[in-house]
Design an enzyme around this catalytic site. Structure first.
Site, short mmCIF file in Angstrom:
data_model
loop_
_atom_site.label_atom_id
_atom_site.label_comp_id
_atom_site.label_asym_id
_atom_site.label_seq_id
_atom_site.Cartn_x
_atom_site.Cartn_y
_atom_site.Cartn_z
CE1 TYR A 150 121.14 19.65 34.89
CE2 TYR A 150 123.70 18.67 33.97
CZ TYR A 150 122.25 19.07 34.90
OH TYR A 150 122.03 17.63 35.21
CG HIS B 75 117.74 16.38 37.05
ND1 HIS B 75 118.11 15.45 37.05
CD2 HIS B 75 118.44 17.60 36.47
CE1 HIS B 75 120.05 15.25 36.62
NE2 HIS B 75 119.93 17.05 36.47
CG ASP C 18 127.73 11.18 38.46
OD1 ASP C 18 126.74 11.24 39.33
OD2 ASP C 18 126.98 11.11 37.19
CG ASN D 267 122.50 14.64 29.55
OD1 ASN D 267 123.24 15.85 28.96
ND2 ASN D 267 122.79 14.02 30.18
CG ASP E 10 122.31 15.69 38.69
OD1 ASP E 10 121.83 14.94 39.23
OD2 ASP E 10 123.55 14.74 38.20
CG ASP F 38 122.81 12.78 42.26
OD1 ASP F 38 123.07 12.71 41.43
OD2 ASP F 38 123.56 12.50 43.15
NE ARG G 178 119.09 10.93 35.36
CZ ARG G 178 120.81 11.10 34.99
NH1 ARG G 178 121.18 11.93 34.78
NH2 ARG G 178 121.18 9.91 35.28
CD GLU H 151 119.68 10.05 39.51
OE1 GLU H 151 120.74 9.05 39.27
OE2 GLU H 151 120.29 11.22 38.73
CB CYS I 71 127.51 8.11 34.66
SG CYS I 71 127.87 9.30 33.63
CD GLU J 169 121.25 10.76 30.88
OE1 GLU J 169 121.27 11.83 29.75
OE2 GLU J 169 122.22 11.26 31.46
#
Length: 307
Positions: free
Chosen positions: A52, A120, A66, A221, A93, A95, A165, A122, A130, A199
């Site tokens: 990952y 992914h 982040d 996660n 990731d 974002d 996500r 989101e 984050c 998440e």
């Protein structure tokens, strides 16, 4: 020697086959977070099923928080460096997709080009936060589904995993937040998501509720110091999770060890007392296939220089 000899499309095909098997008796695929290419190779060497690549880690590696400051080129570039060194599939990731739906489409194709097995996207607003911090906000359902539809339409390899996500669980307390997460997950699947990343689930029961809502692979996660309890892979398997990630764990452990080593250097003037905690040179050379490089070099430069 050098990079993985498994082509990206083959990694994706094998990944999708193994992921499908997790709906039977295969158990969840374990994807520890790699913070650089060398750590990805170690993850493979230890027998895990995938790698990952965390957006939080990529940002931290640049000394940034982040909060959506990294760019597509930075993420795709680092993703390529990590993905090409290992035979394992790598999920990254992405974002919020780095912009509007057209930007999401380009993001997916850039990540395909970089050799990733999946990504992914989101449903947070920009700038994102984050996933385990308070104060998050998500976009409306229409905007979220447009991102996923753009991602699914843009990919050229059907085996590239489009994962959605959703951070909506954390926007409301109690059962209402979980109901919102279930509804959002269903909408994202309808929009074309191959898998769902719910998440900040707070219990095994919440993971199980998402499992009952959609019939696609689910990712859990297990990040430390967040809103989710740290469950074992077996506990997560028992409630139907298909992928488990530990996104920042290896970076946290490495940085913790580095901090302690620097303290020792200040206090003792040397690192002699830390030798047993270090990766031995022989282990490093084995991990990077040093002998293969040496053999290749010798076979090429097999001449003598006239004096």
């Amino acid at each position: 020697m050098l990079y993985s000899k498994v082509a990206a499309h083959e990694k994706r095909r094998l990944f999708r086959e193994q992921l499908a098997a997790t709906f039977g008796s295969g158990g969840p695929m374990r994807f520890p977070g790699a913070f650089n290419p060398l750590s990805a190779r170690l993850i493979e060497r230890k027998g895990f099923e995938g790698v990952y690549i965390s957006g939080a880690v990529l940002a931290a590696d640049l000394g940034l928080p982040d909060i959506g400051l990294t760019t597509l080129s930075e993420v795709a570039g680092r993703g390529e460096q990590i993905a090409r060194i290992t035979d394992l599939p790598a999920i990254i990731d992405a974002d919020t997709g780095f912009g509007e739906p057209m930007n999401v489409a380009r993001t997916i194709q850039e990540l395909e080009n970089a050799g990733l097995a999946g990504a992914h996207i989101e449903d947070q607003i920009n700038p994102k936060r984050c996933g385990h911090l308070d104060g998050k906000a998500v976009v409306d359902e229409g905007t979220a589904t447009k991102r996923i539809r753009a991602a699914a339409d843009a990919r050229r390899d059907d085996n590239f995993l489009i994962m959605a996500r959703t951070d909506i669980r954390a926007t409301a307390d109690g059962p209402h937040g979980l109901d919102l997460a279930k509804d959002r997950a269903k909408a994202l699947v309808d929009a074309g998501a191959d898998a769902i990343f719910p998440e900040a689930m707070r219990s095994l029961e919440e993971f199980e509720a998402i499992r009952s809502a959609v019939d696609v692979p689910l990712l859990a996660n297990m990040t430390e110091f967040g809103k989710s309890e740290l469950f074992t892979t077996q506990q997560l398997a028992d409630v139907g999770m298909n992928i488990v990630i530990w996104p920042v764990s290896m970076l946290r452990i490495s940085m913790g060890a580095t901090g302690r080593a620097l303290d020792t250097l200040i206090e003792e003037g040397s690192l002699t007392s830390k030798l047993d905690e270090m990766q031995h040179r022989a282990d490093l050379y084995d991990l990077i296939d040093y002998e293969d490089y040496n053999h290749f070099d010798t076979s090429v430069f097999n001449f003598t220089v006239e004096k």
